[in-house]
Design a protein around this motif. Structure first.
Motif, mmCIF file in Angstrom:
data_model
loop_
_atom_site.group_PDB
_atom_site.id
_atom_site.type_symbol
_atom_site.label_atom_id
_atom_site.label_comp_id
_atom_site.label_asym_id
_atom_site.label_seq_id
_atom_site.Cartn_x
_atom_site.Cartn_y
_atom_site.Cartn_z
ATOM 1 N N HIS A 89 30.926 9.406 -2.848
ATOM 2 C CA HIS A 89 30.919 8.197 -2.162
ATOM 3 C C HIS A 89 32.198 7.777 -1.352
ATOM 4 C CE1 HIS A 89 32.591 7.056 -5.959
ATOM 5 N NE2 HIS A 89 32.731 5.487 -5.568
ATOM 6 N N LEU A 90 33.058 8.475 -1.963
ATOM 7 C CA LEU A 90 34.475 8.515 -1.012
ATOM 8 C C LEU A 90 34.322 9.116 0.030
ATOM 9 C CD1 LEU A 90 36.926 7.759 -4.063
ATOM 10 C CD2 LEU A 90 36.166 5.893 -2.608
ATOM 11 N N LYS A 91 33.508 8.668 1.206
ATOM 12 C CA LYS A 91 33.365 9.552 2.150
ATOM 13 C C LYS A 91 34.610 10.314 2.855
ATOM 14 C CE LYS A 91 28.821 8.177 3.231
ATOM 15 N NZ LYS A 91 28.856 7.298 1.766
ATOM 16 N N GLY A 92 34.750 11.772 3.105
ATOM 17 C CA GLY A 92 35.552 12.403 3.606
ATOM 18 C C GLY A 92 36.686 12.799 2.677
ATOM 19 N N ALA A 145 41.809 8.797 -4.525
ATOM 20 C CA ALA A 145 41.670 8.023 -3.436
ATOM 21 C C ALA A 145 41.312 6.416 -3.691
ATOM 22 C CB ALA A 145 40.466 8.379 -2.571
ATOM 23 N N VAL A 146 41.053 6.099 -5.033
ATOM 24 C CA VAL A 146 40.574 4.880 -5.309
ATOM 25 C C VAL A 146 41.651 3.876 -5.424
ATOM 26 C CG1 VAL A 146 39.995 3.565 -7.764
ATOM 27 C CG2 VAL A 146 38.978 6.093 -7.337
ATOM 28 N N GLU A 147 42.972 4.111 -5.575
ATOM 29 C CA GLU A 147 43.854 3.258 -5.523
ATOM 30 C C GLU A 147 43.894 2.532 -3.981
ATOM 31 O OE1 GLU A 147 48.035 2.961 -7.571
ATOM 32 O OE2 GLU A 147 48.405 3.888 -5.659
ATOM 33 N N GLY A 148 43.981 3.393 -3.031
ATOM 34 C CA GLY A 148 44.125 3.001 -1.594
ATOM 35 C C GLY A 148 42.833 2.110 -1.163
ATOM 36 N N ASN A 149 41.778 2.765 -1.666
ATOM 37 C CA ASN A 149 40.376 2.236 -1.437
ATOM 38 C C ASN A 149 40.287 0.837 -2.161
ATOM 39 O OD1 ASN A 149 37.558 2.865 -0.461
ATOM 40 N ND2 ASN A 149 36.866 2.493 -2.486
ATOM 41 N N GLN A 150 40.976 0.599 -3.193
ATOM 42 C CA GLN A 150 41.034 -0.744 -3.899
ATOM 43 C C GLN A 150 42.073 -1.813 -3.127
ATOM 44 O OE1 GLN A 150 38.733 -1.374 -5.854
ATOM 45 N NE2 GLN A 150 39.595 -1.235 -7.947
ATOM 46 N N VAL A 151 42.942 -0.935 -2.560
ATOM 47 C CA VAL A 151 43.650 -1.769 -1.508
ATOM 48 C C VAL A 151 42.909 -2.502 -0.495
ATOM 49 C CG1 VAL A 151 45.734 -2.014 -0.034
ATOM 50 C CG2 VAL A 151 45.982 -0.748 -2.360
#
Lengths: 274, 791
Positions: free
Chosen positions: B93-96, B337-343
């Motif tokens: 679900h974190l595309k790419g 990638a979750v941390e950047g996604n959370q930002v």
């Protein structure tokens, strides 16, 4: 990490220490409080083949005062140094320094002899000894020799101690009722200071001994002279030519030089208000 | 705190500060941490780690190590790869999102300083370390990609050529009409570039695992200092070629975790594989030095941000451009990638914006991998958001608290979906801010600050509102393909002596999970808390669950325990009804006895009920159910996450000669819904605040241009210590989630989420007379003096 294997020997007399030093030579390290050495062993930064424990050598203990001179045995723990009435009276600079040294657990074990023999340039006691113009008593089988503090600290972790010698004591001319101050800036209490200053007045003169700014504790004679003449700004300005601090994780050399000037100003105020 | 909450029963412990049942054992030194365990035939492993940030492994000569005293086996990456398959840290679900296969031991190439390369197994850890020193590796140094700003630049070496470039992940989001807001001629635009320093969570107990593969039964038992035993069961099985059912993961006492112990580490995987290779128990205990280069790092972000505010004080839009460097691999299985996604998700979260635009760019570099650490992304997002709010306040000449009051979401707008597509069930920003300002006596504090400023003493006040993501549903990891359970379960059992045993899938790392479970179940069943025993952290004996992370222990594990406790009480009452010839509805369980519900008169002690059921079942009706054990599970279903909120404030003094910051006081008001144990919640908040303060002022993983970690020991990596910490005052607003009967949301990360922003704003408030500002954490004396123009 675990230390590399080493042997252990405990001495109870100086004669035994000399014997053991002769037997093991450079592969031996003296163990006093162990607060720096044991950490170095565990990090495998040092791997001596034998540790010579001198904690049982009675001749290295004790604090006494005679003929205007304070004698502090090398095995004196920092906590003892900070609590001793003779030290408080005759070398109050040392008493002021003790609370800044690391934390209580370390002060309960660490010794003045260990600190001076290690000669960490960021430590408080070597700078204090320099400001106090103390004399270090070095013992070997041939007897004792006395070395002035300014000649003792020779380079980064390098001292005048020979391989067959033990630092036995420190002798200090009484500084009773003479103003002094210890100033330092550490990010957290008990850390090595970014910059520190041990300042001791001395009959119209002033001795400034810096720590954390070079390979050894350092005196700054031009700043001393300016400050003794009451010129604080001149003393601060003189530091640029006398200190050449290193860059490290705290910041660039300019940071230390700036902080040294600030400390000098604060020391001047403290001595004046004494 | 004796007031009972709405979910209370007469003998409830909810809302009470009961002591933790495990505290005495731990304080008495009778805990069982992994390193305390000793098994027959146990051996120890130490790792040779790469001294280089990037280097080819040309050859390995381990002859001398193999011959060293006590050495059992020396294993290289090539040998390890035959037993343990590599993994790739991506989620659908974190595309790419892309990453490269990562091995337990580097095979051809080491990609960060500290990556494990050779494993040496010996009788003792000391012998293993001795032999590690004898392994000769010929290295071919490769150019290192260190600076994240240059990771995507032309000419920068690509760390994994098969991936094409150093871009791991990028996400852009636009909500509402940000461009129109920024184009509005009547609005003021403020901007800044923020840096959050790379740091790490330093657990009191380092990472540790004792892996025991028993070849006689083909089963692996791993005693693991970890937060998520069932996740690790899956991971060990998958990569060691075992069935999940043949792996048991036991997490006994764990000395702190903070998200550090919820990831897959190559040295831990290697240890499990070595146990399989050797057919005997192998222990690995990370020491502090290797922990600093191998525990996950976090928060290495540069964020260029701006906000638009109208002159009368309406914040209309925010725009965020985030860049983060994650090391050479996305960490498995939760990904980096979750941390950047959370930002991207969280910036601007507390505010009623008209437009929001955000982008994160996640790049590879040759540094220690980063991943989720307490309050993932929250302190970054809050620092940026609240930094912009203070800049906006200054730009339009409005008090920063007043600007927040005007722009924070109103307390009556819920349910609410914001422009980042976050759904809020019910928050209390306004109530929290009001309570915070009253608690700190904001006006008096401002007057004191101003009076002291006239005397050359520079103090500052900083406020930070925040949201916190808790109680994650399967939308966090499950939908991305990771076998990380969002559901959790509890089994509650009545034993013949009237005592109650709980087994729960959520885990304890020192925060008081077991106290929380005991409180809930003691009240739900109706027994004294002293008669409750708790088991957590064992895949064999607890219900399947996700463990403890993302502030889910109380909200999810606690709700399952509540439901199981209620079910057991119903079972007890059915049996008691038959024994007492009374209707079960007319009875209750209180204080360890069946009582008359109306009068409270004792009818039957539970131990008597237990005696009859277990030993004299012949005296009960034949068709009477005799189950005295119940299991219930709980998964959040209505919302992807239960968001919480709060507000923090910092009061501090800046020595403008030295750049030193002295923290004077800190306040936090937060809303985690139902507060189960006020003492534990407050200490969670305080501990979290301290970790936030550490990141803001002290902690920093500093690298050389060559990729060497320079702050690799606790002499150089400065942790916050009690002497420098301020008094931290905590208060609560309670908005229970309606999704569960318990109403509890998470509290574990609120402190960390807001503290750095409050400190940043307070420092900049103190520096305001000089026109100086700092936006790069940690806020060191050197940075503050530089901002002041003094160095």
């Amino acid at each position: 990490m675990k230390p590399a294997p080493f042997a252990y020997a405990r001495a109870t007399t100086l004669a035994e220490v000399f014997d053991l030093l002769e037997t093991h030579g450079d592969s031996a390290r003296l163990l006093a409080g162990g607060q720096s050495l044991v950490a170095a062993l565990n990090l495998r930064l040092a791997s001596p083949s034998v540790l010579l424990d001198i904690n049982g050598v009675a001749a290295l203990r004790g604090i006494s005062f005679a003929d205007g001179r304070l004698r502090i045995g090398a095995l004196t723990r920092h906590a003892e140094l900070g609590a001793d009435p003779l030290v408080a009276q005759h070398a109050p600079l040392l008493a002021q320094a003790v609370p800044h040294i690391a934390h209580a657990a370390i002060r309960n074990r660490g010794t003045i002899g260990g600190s001076l023999a290690l000669a960490d340039p960021a430590a408080e006691l070597p700078a204090c000894i320099l400001a106090l113009e103390a004399v270090l008593v070095l013992a070997s089988r041939e007897g004792e020799r006395r070395v002035a503090a300014r000649d003792f600290f020779q380079g980064l972790y390098q001292t005048a101690l020979r391989g067959d010698e033990v630092l036995a004591a420190v002798e200090i001319a009484s500084q009773a009722d003479v103003p002094c101050t210890l100033q330092e800036l550490a990010r957290r209490h008990g850390d090595y200071a970014i910059v520190g200053l041990a300042a001791q007045s001395a009959r119209g003169a002033l001795r400034l001994a810096w720590f954390g700014v070079g390979a050894t504790p350092l005196r700054t004679p031009r700043a001393e002279a300016a400050l003794a003449a009451g010129d604080v700004a001149g003393a601060q300005a003189a530091l640029a030519g006398e200190l050449d601090p290193p860059e490290d994780l705290h910041g660039p050399p300019a940071l230390r030089l700036h902080l040294a000037r600030v400390l000098l100003g604060r020391a001047a105020a403290a001595l004046k208000g004494h | 705190m004796n007031e009972l909450s709405s979910v209370d029963r007469p003998n409830s412990y909810i809302g009470r500060s009961v002591p933790r049942p495990n505290a005495k054992r731990l304080v008495a030194g009778r805990g069982q941490y992994v390193d305390d365990l000793r098994l027959p035939r146990m051996v120890h492993v130490a790792f040779l780690r790469s001294p280089h940030a990037h280097a080819r492994i040309l050859s390995i000569d381990s002859a001398a190590a193999r011959a060293a005293p006590g050495v059992v086996r020396v294993v290289t990456g090539a040998e390890m790869a035959e037993v343990c398959t590599p993994w790739v840290g991506v989620l659908h679900h974190l595309k790419g999102l892309k990453s490269a296969p990562q091995h337990a031991l580097a095979v051809d190439r080491a990609c960060w300083q500290g990556e494990p390369v050779v494993a040496v197994v010996a009788r003792t850890r000391a012998e293993a370390e001795d032999a590690v020193g004898l392994v000769e590796v010929a290295w071919g140094e490769l150019p290192a990609t260190v600076d994240m700003e240059a990771a995507l630049a032309e000419g920068t070496p690509v760390i994994h050529p098969a991936l094409g470039d150093n871009l791991a992940f990028m996400r852009e989001h636009v909500g509402g009409e940000p461009d129109a807001c920024f184009a509005d001629a009547e609005s003021v635009v403020v901007q800044a570039t923020f840096h959050t320093g790379r740091h790490t969570g330093v657990c009191l107990e380092g990472r540790a695992i004792l892996a025991d593969y028993n070849p006689a039964e083909g089963r692996l038992t791993a005693y693991h200092s970890n937060q998520a035993p069932h996740m690790m069961q899956t991971v060990f099985a998958k990569h060691l070629g075992l069935r999940e059912g043949d792996v048991r993961v036991i997490c006994r006492d764990v000395g702190g975790s903070y998200g550090i112990k919820v990831h897959v580490y190559p040295d831990e995987m290697a240890t499990a594989a070595l146990s399989k290779i050797l057919g005997r128990p192998v222990k690995f205990s990370a020491d502090r030095m290797e922990g600093m280069v191998s525990d996950i790092h976090a928060r290495d972000h540069r964020i260029a941000a701006r906000a638009a505010v109208t002159k009368d004080g309406v914040i209309t839009a925010m725009e965020i451009d985030d860049l983060t460097g994650i090391g050479p691999y996305s960490v498995y299985p939760r990904t980096s990638a979750v941390e950047g996604n959370q930002v991207v998700n969280l910036c601007g979260g507390p505010y009623a914006l008209r437009g929001y635009k955000a982008r994160t760019t996640v790049v590879f570099q040759n540094k220690t991998p980063t991943c989720q650490y307490r309050a993932v992304g929250h302190p970054i997002a809050t620092t940026v958001t609240e930094g912009l709010v203070d800049l906006a306040a200054e730009a339009i000449g409005m008090d920063p608290a007043e600007l927040r009051r005007r722009n924070l979401l109103a307390d009556d707008v819920y349910p609410f979906k914001n422009h980042a597509n976050l759904s809020f069930e019910g928050l209390s920003h306004q109530a929290c801010l009001t309570k915070l300002l009253a608690m700190m006596d904001y006006e008096a504090l401002k007057a004191e600050r101003d009076a002291l400023r006239a005397k050359g003493v520079y103090r500052g006040i900083g406020i930070a509102s925040f949201i916190e993501l808790t109680n994650p549903s399967p939308f966090m990891y499950g939908i991305g393909g990771a076998r990380i359970s969002a559901m959790d379960g509890a089994t509650v059992r009545l034993d013949p002596d009237g005592s109650v045993a709980i087994a729960s899938g959520v885990t304890e790392q020192g925060q008081g999970t077991e106290a929380m479970l005991a409180q809930i179940v003691a009240g739900a069943v109706g027994v004294d808390i002293a008669r409750v025993r708790v088991t957590t952290g064992d895949t064999e004996t607890t219900p399947y669950g996700g463990g403890t992370w993302a502030s889910r222990g109380a909200g999810i594990g606690g709700e399952a325990a509540l439901q199981a406790g209620h079910a057991l009480r119903e079972q007890i009452l059915v049996i008691a009804g038959a024994m007492l010839q009374a209707a079960p509805e007319a009875l209750d369980v209180r204080g360890g006895a069946v009582v008359d519900r109306a009068t409270g008169a004792e009818r039957l002690p539970l131990e008597e009920l237990g005696r009859i059921v277990y030993f004299r079942g012949d005296t009960l009706p034949k068709d009477l159910p005799r189950e005295l054990v119940a299991t219930r599970h709980y998964t959040p279903k209505d919302y992807p996450f239960a968001f919480t909120n709060g507000a923090q404030a910092s009061y501090l003094e800046v020595d403008v000669e030295t750049g030193f910051v002295t923290l004077l006081k800190h306040w936090c008001v937060e809303d985690c819904g139902t507060v189960i144990n006020p003492m534990l919640v407050d200490e969670q908040i305080r501990g979290g605040v301290v970790q936030g303060l550490g990141g803001a002022l002290l902690e920093h993983c500093v690298y050389s241009p060559e990729g060497q970690l320079l702050s690799g020991s606790l002499a150089d990596y400065l942790l916050p210590m009690s002497g420098e910490m301020p008094d931290i005052q905590v208060a609560h607003v309670e908005t229970p989630t309606k999704e569960s009967a318990l109403g509890a949301k998470g509290a574990g990360e609120a402190g960390t989420a807001g503290a750095p922003a409050a400190v940043q704003n307070a420092i900049n408030d103190a520096l305001r007379p000089f026109g100086a500002r700092v936006f790069a954490q940690p806020f060191t004396p050197a940075r503050i003096l530089t901002a002041l123009g003094k160095i």
